[in-house]
Design a protein around this motif. Sequence first.
Motif, PDB file in Angstrom:
ATOM      1  N   GLY A  21     -34.300 -20.986  -7.187  1.00 48.33           N
ATOM      2  CA  GLY A  21     -33.224 -19.479  -5.543  1.00 48.33           C
ATOM      3  C   GLY A  21     -32.285 -20.155  -5.454  1.00 48.33           C
ATOM      4  O   GLY A  21     -32.331 -21.574  -5.041  1.00 48.33           O
ATOM      5  N   LEU A  22     -30.890 -19.304  -5.541  1.00 50.30           N
ATOM      6  CA  LEU A  22     -29.991 -19.302  -4.929  1.00 50.30           C
ATOM      7  C   LEU A  22     -29.605 -18.433  -4.122  1.00 50.30           C
ATOM      8  O   LEU A  22     -29.894 -16.820  -4.165  1.00 50.30           O
ATOM      9  CB  LEU A  22     -29.148 -19.359  -6.523  1.00 50.30           C
ATOM     10  N   ALA A  23     -29.389 -18.931  -2.658  1.00 49.64           N
ATOM     11  CA  ALA A  23     -29.005 -17.864  -1.887  1.00 49.64           C
ATOM     12  C   ALA A  23     -27.941 -18.513  -1.166  1.00 49.64           C
ATOM     13  O   ALA A  23     -27.450 -19.574  -1.053  1.00 49.64           O
ATOM     14  CB  ALA A  23     -29.761 -17.846  -0.692  1.00 49.64           C
ATOM     15  N   ILE A  24     -27.101 -17.336  -0.450  1.00 47.48           N
ATOM     16  CA  ILE A  24     -26.000 -17.736   0.962  1.00 47.48           C
ATOM     17  C   ILE A  24     -26.122 -16.786   1.739  1.00 47.48           C
ATOM     18  O   ILE A  24     -26.644 -15.523   1.494  1.00 47.48           O
ATOM     19  CB  ILE A  24     -24.768 -17.709  -0.266  1.00 47.48           C
ATOM     20  N   VAL A  25     -26.230 -17.244   2.732  1.00 50.05           N
ATOM     21  CA  VAL A  25     -26.025 -16.808   3.918  1.00 50.05           C
ATOM     22  C   VAL A  25     -24.895 -17.099   5.143  1.00 50.05           C
ATOM     23  O   VAL A  25     -24.579 -18.482   5.165  1.00 50.05           O
ATOM     24  CB  VAL A  25     -27.189 -16.869   4.666  1.00 50.05           C
ATOM     25  N   ARG A  26     -23.781 -15.846   5.473  1.00 49.02           N
ATOM     26  CA  ARG A  26     -22.886 -16.967   6.337  1.00 49.02           C
ATOM     27  C   ARG A  26     -22.997 -15.848   7.287  1.00 49.02           C
ATOM     28  O   ARG A  26     -23.830 -15.040   7.538  1.00 49.02           O
ATOM     29  CB  ARG A  26     -21.800 -16.200   5.404  1.00 49.02           C
ATOM     30  N   GLY A  27     -22.705 -16.672   8.323  1.00 50.36           N
ATOM     31  CA  GLY A  27     -21.919 -16.402   9.617  1.00 50.36           C
ATOM     32  C   GLY A  27     -23.206 -16.686  10.521  1.00 50.36           C
ATOM     33  O   GLY A  27     -23.627 -16.206  11.493  1.00 50.36           O
ATOM     34  N   VAL A  28     -24.623 -17.551  10.188  1.00 48.60           N
ATOM     35  CA  VAL A  28     -25.741 -18.314  11.092  1.00 48.60           C
ATOM     36  C   VAL A  28     -25.675 -18.516  12.354  1.00 48.60           C
ATOM     37  O   VAL A  28     -24.039 -19.361  12.362  1.00 48.60           O
ATOM     38  CB  VAL A  28     -26.732 -19.105  10.146  1.00 48.60           C
ATOM     39  N   CYS A  81     -37.715 -26.336  -1.507  1.00 51.68           N
ATOM     40  CA  CYS A  81     -36.559 -25.892  -0.148  1.00 51.68           C
ATOM     41  C   CYS A  81     -35.186 -27.230  -0.111  1.00 51.68           C
ATOM     42  O   CYS A  81     -35.574 -27.776   0.494  1.00 51.68           O
ATOM     43  CB  CYS A  81     -36.790 -24.971   0.437  1.00 51.68           C
ATOM     44  N   GLY A  82     -34.241 -26.144  -0.079  1.00 49.97           N
ATOM     45  CA  GLY A  82     -33.657 -26.994   0.826  1.00 49.97           C
ATOM     46  C   GLY A  82     -32.166 -25.964   1.762  1.00 49.97           C
ATOM     47  O   GLY A  82     -31.791 -25.114   0.539  1.00 49.97           O
ATOM     48  N   ALA A  83     -31.094 -26.627   2.708  1.00 42.73           N
ATOM     49  CA  ALA A  83     -30.609 -25.832   2.992  1.00 42.73           C
ATOM     50  C   ALA A  83     -29.607 -26.274   3.320  1.00 42.73           C
ATOM     51  O   ALA A  83     -29.375 -28.085   3.649  1.00 42.73           O
ATOM     52  CB  ALA A  83     -30.484 -24.380   4.403  1.00 42.73           C
ATOM     53  N   GLU A  88     -39.568 -17.126  -6.320  1.00 43.56           N
ATOM     54  CA  GLU A  88     -39.240 -16.406  -5.834  1.00 43.56           C
ATOM     55  C   GLU A  88     -39.520 -15.346  -4.396  1.00 43.56           C
ATOM     56  O   GLU A  88     -39.112 -15.262  -3.248  1.00 43.56           O
ATOM     57  CB  GLU A  88     -39.450 -14.785  -6.569  1.00 43.56           C
ATOM     58  N   ARG A  89     -40.964 -15.940  -4.348  1.00 46.29           N
ATOM     59  CA  ARG A  89     -41.350 -15.507  -3.086  1.00 46.29           C
ATOM     60  C   ARG A  89     -40.396 -16.616  -1.939  1.00 46.29           C
ATOM     61  O   ARG A  89     -41.110 -15.910  -0.870  1.00 46.29           O
ATOM     62  CB  ARG A  89     -43.044 -15.700  -2.992  1.00 46.29           C
ATOM     63  N   THR A  90     -40.632 -17.596  -2.177  1.00 49.50           N
ATOM     64  CA  THR A  90     -40.382 -18.679  -1.422  1.00 49.50           C
ATOM     65  C   THR A  90     -38.913 -18.354  -0.873  1.00 49.50           C
ATOM     66  O   THR A  90     -38.616 -19.292   0.162  1.00 49.50           O
ATOM     67  CB  THR A  90     -39.961 -20.045  -1.734  1.00 49.50           C
ATOM     68  N   LEU A  91     -38.035 -17.891  -1.570  1.00 45.99           N
ATOM     69  CA  LEU A  91     -37.203 -17.617  -2.041  1.00 45.99           C
ATOM     70  C   LEU A  91     -36.454 -16.876  -0.492  1.00 45.99           C
ATOM     71  O   LEU A  91     -36.383 -16.540   1.016  1.00 45.99           O
ATOM     72  CB  LEU A  91     -35.615 -17.197  -2.874  1.00 45.99           C
ATOM     73  N   GLU A 125     -39.155 -15.611   0.857  1.00 42.09           N
ATOM     74  CA  GLU A 125     -39.935 -15.813   3.156  1.00 42.09           C
ATOM     75  C   GLU A 125     -38.352 -16.906   3.856  1.00 42.09           C
ATOM     76  O   GLU A 125     -38.677 -17.045   4.594  1.00 42.09           O
ATOM     77  CB  GLU A 125     -40.859 -16.119   2.468  1.00 42.09           C
ATOM     78  N   THR A 126     -37.667 -17.571   2.999  1.00 45.20           N
ATOM     79  CA  THR A 126     -37.348 -18.478   3.478  1.00 45.20           C
ATOM     80  C   THR A 126     -36.067 -17.730   3.633  1.00 45.20           C
ATOM     81  O   THR A 126     -35.239 -17.703   5.297  1.00 45.20           O
ATOM     82  CB  THR A 126     -36.591 -19.576   2.513  1.00 45.20           C
ATOM     83  N   LEU A 127     -35.150 -17.144   3.121  1.00 44.46           N
ATOM     84  CA  LEU A 127     -34.051 -16.146   4.276  1.00 44.46           C
ATOM     85  C   LEU A 127     -34.729 -15.396   4.981  1.00 44.46           C
ATOM     86  O   LEU A 127     -33.915 -14.633   6.193  1.00 44.46           O
ATOM     87  CB  LEU A 127     -33.509 -15.056   2.635  1.00 44.46           C
ATOM     88  N   GLU A 128     -35.953 -14.784   5.323  1.00 44.50           N
ATOM     89  CA  GLU A 128     -36.086 -13.298   6.121  1.00 44.50           C
ATOM     90  C   GLU A 128     -36.783 -14.519   7.527  1.00 44.50           C
ATOM     91  O   GLU A 128     -35.888 -13.909   8.788  1.00 44.50           O
ATOM     92  CB  GLU A 128     -37.779 -13.302   5.844  1.00 44.50           C
ATOM     93  N   ILE A 129     -37.221 -15.660   7.603  1.00 49.41           N
ATOM     94  CA  ILE A 129     -37.468 -16.491   8.866  1.00 49.41           C
ATOM     95  C   ILE A 129     -36.166 -17.110   8.915  1.00 49.41           C
ATOM     96  O   ILE A 129     -35.741 -17.249  10.461  1.00 49.41           O
ATOM     97  CB  ILE A 129     -38.122 -17.650   8.305  1.00 49.41           C
ATOM     98  N   ILE A 130     -35.116 -17.317   7.943  1.00 47.81           N
ATOM     99  CA  ILE A 130     -33.277 -17.890   8.714  1.00 47.81           C
ATOM    100  C   ILE A 130     -32.878 -17.469   9.344  1.00 47.81           C
ATOM    101  O   ILE A 130     -32.062 -17.296  10.390  1.00 47.81           O
ATOM    102  CB  ILE A 130     -33.373 -18.758   8.009  1.00 47.81           C
TER     103      ILE A 130
END
Length: 673
Positions: free
Chosen positions: A465-472, A561-563, A646-649, A651-656
């Motif tokens: 799973g790959l994601a980028i979140v900006r402005g945290v 999972c890791g960030a 996918e499920r883990t990604l 919920e990870t994005l939702e909680i972060i």
Amino acid sequence: GNLYFLDLEDPSSKIQTMLRKDLVSDTIFTLVKLLDIGDFVSIQGKVITSKTGETTVEASDLQIVTKSLRPLPDSWYGLKDVEERYRHRYIDMILNQEVREKIINRSKVVQKIREFLLQEGFLEVETPILEITASGALANPFLTHIKAYDMDLYLRICMGELWQKKLMVAGFEKTFEIGRAFRNEGVDREHNPEFTMMEYYYGYADYLKNMEMQERLMGFVVKEVTGDYKVKIDDQEINFQPPYSRKTFAQLIKEATNIDIDSFTDLKTMQKGMTDYGLKIDPKWGRGHLVDEFYKEYVRPNLIQPVFVTHHPRDLKPLAKADPNNPEYTQSFQLLANGFELSNNYSELNDPIDQAERFAKQSELDQAGDDETMTSDSEFVEALEYGMPPVSGTGIGIDRFVALITNSHHIREVIAFPLMKPKTSQFVIRQTKPSDQNYYPIIKDNPYFRISDSIKEKYPSVSVGLAIVRGVKIVKNNEQLSKQIEKELEMYAGLSRQQIGDFKEIASYRQMYHEMGVDWHSRMPSPEALLKRIIEGKGLYNINVCVDAYNLIVMRHRVSCGAFDLSKFDFPTELTIGLGGEKIDLLGKDGITDIKQSEVFYQDKSGPYNLDFNYRDAVRTAVTESTKDILINVDGVYDVTRSHVERTLKETLEIITKYCGGEIELAGIVIAK
């Protein structure tokens, strides 16, 4: 048909009873036919000598006091299984006189220890079982909660060591306590989660004076309980008659292995020396823990006759006085016999400044991941500041001592009712099937991440799973998140160490580790390491809100999972297999770690940033409170399928984003095939 013989038995003896039809009523004579082995009866009559010369009660009356509904087995048949013996201990004691004798001798040992110490002028005291700080030993505690004060407490891990020392500060000169202690650790022939200890504190005595008294104590107890100083253990005869041999810790290692532990200049050279000799090590171990494991593996099992092992390394004895002739060692000793550690003793440290420094060192080892450290206790340091006289202290494990002198091969044999895992687990493993719905698209070409050909060939089931979140915005703590974590920790109440491996996600990561040549016992996949912390009562790590949030999801679904700090990367990143010799500076590790051939790791153009499928991250890319943009990886392999990832990604994005804010720029799945 006109005569019955019964055997009556109680703890004191056995006697034969004779019932003649002409001496008892018809009702009683008929009643005898209904008796079973194990019934409790009352018999009246006169004592005679039978024709065979046996003392016999000639019954005139018989009453059934208690009727057994489950007849006892008439022999060991049905109780040959060791586990069943411990589960039905009361039956074991009825059928086996030797078991009863061991429990009786256990009681005698405690009585004789108490008798000796009272004669020596010691005062028996009681100290708290529930403690705010679990200290006084290197051990993992049990955690509980008090509703009245709404706070967590620990069950004590020793017999009030710091409390008894406070009594020394208060002016008491000789104290002791006998009672139960609790450690949330392994179960084997020498260890049980709850056990009986005796600790005494001897004012104005050093370790040498203590050794002299302890020789007399142990010899006295052994002779009083068994009738002799010599104890037969299998084919060994162990002689507890004083005096006992005295040898230093380093001297014994040198004699047994020809290794001089003082020759190692630093931790790395010691690790290499111990590994070359054959010891399997955990990189998280500090110098003291490492040399102690080496001693336990190669030295201690061969110490048969009673011997005082003296002068342990300073790191192993954070409450002991340093030896003035060699400050790296302590004024300490342990009594060993037949490979068992029977006592732990030392001249107590009474310098508050030195004690505070040692507590700080233990905290550093704990932060680095060493799970055998002592918790700091500032109140104890404060007590020392008022002044404590010279004291030598001792802890004796009653279970081990009794097991030794009764020729028992497991301490369970001398515990009346040892703790047993239920036949039917009290913890129900919840393995929910993830939804077949695809939340995110497959990403084939992107500038951020790729899976190497070596991974595709060896691990075709891999999905990331790959994601980028900006402005945290990342802060240290969030009260709402802390409450959510605390609530979800409750779902793992009752989980055992063995059951962790029953989760298919954990089994999948273990399989991958095995194929990488990594020992998952010492370097655990991150979901397993989190669950181990939970069952040990340590909870999740508290790093910052971002890391704590995704760790909650890792715990929930057992998917790795890791960030990472996006600004620290030189893209593209890649999941690949090591050739051997690549370098990574891991969080919580001293120095650079060499990646072994076949290990899986993430890297960018600047080098590796994550090892063994999110086992541990590099310092370079760690998420901190100054991080503004993050990259997220979720790891799947074998039974950790794309749906799990996918499920883990999701919920990870939702909680972060819930607790750290930010905008999701990219979210998708990269698959090997």
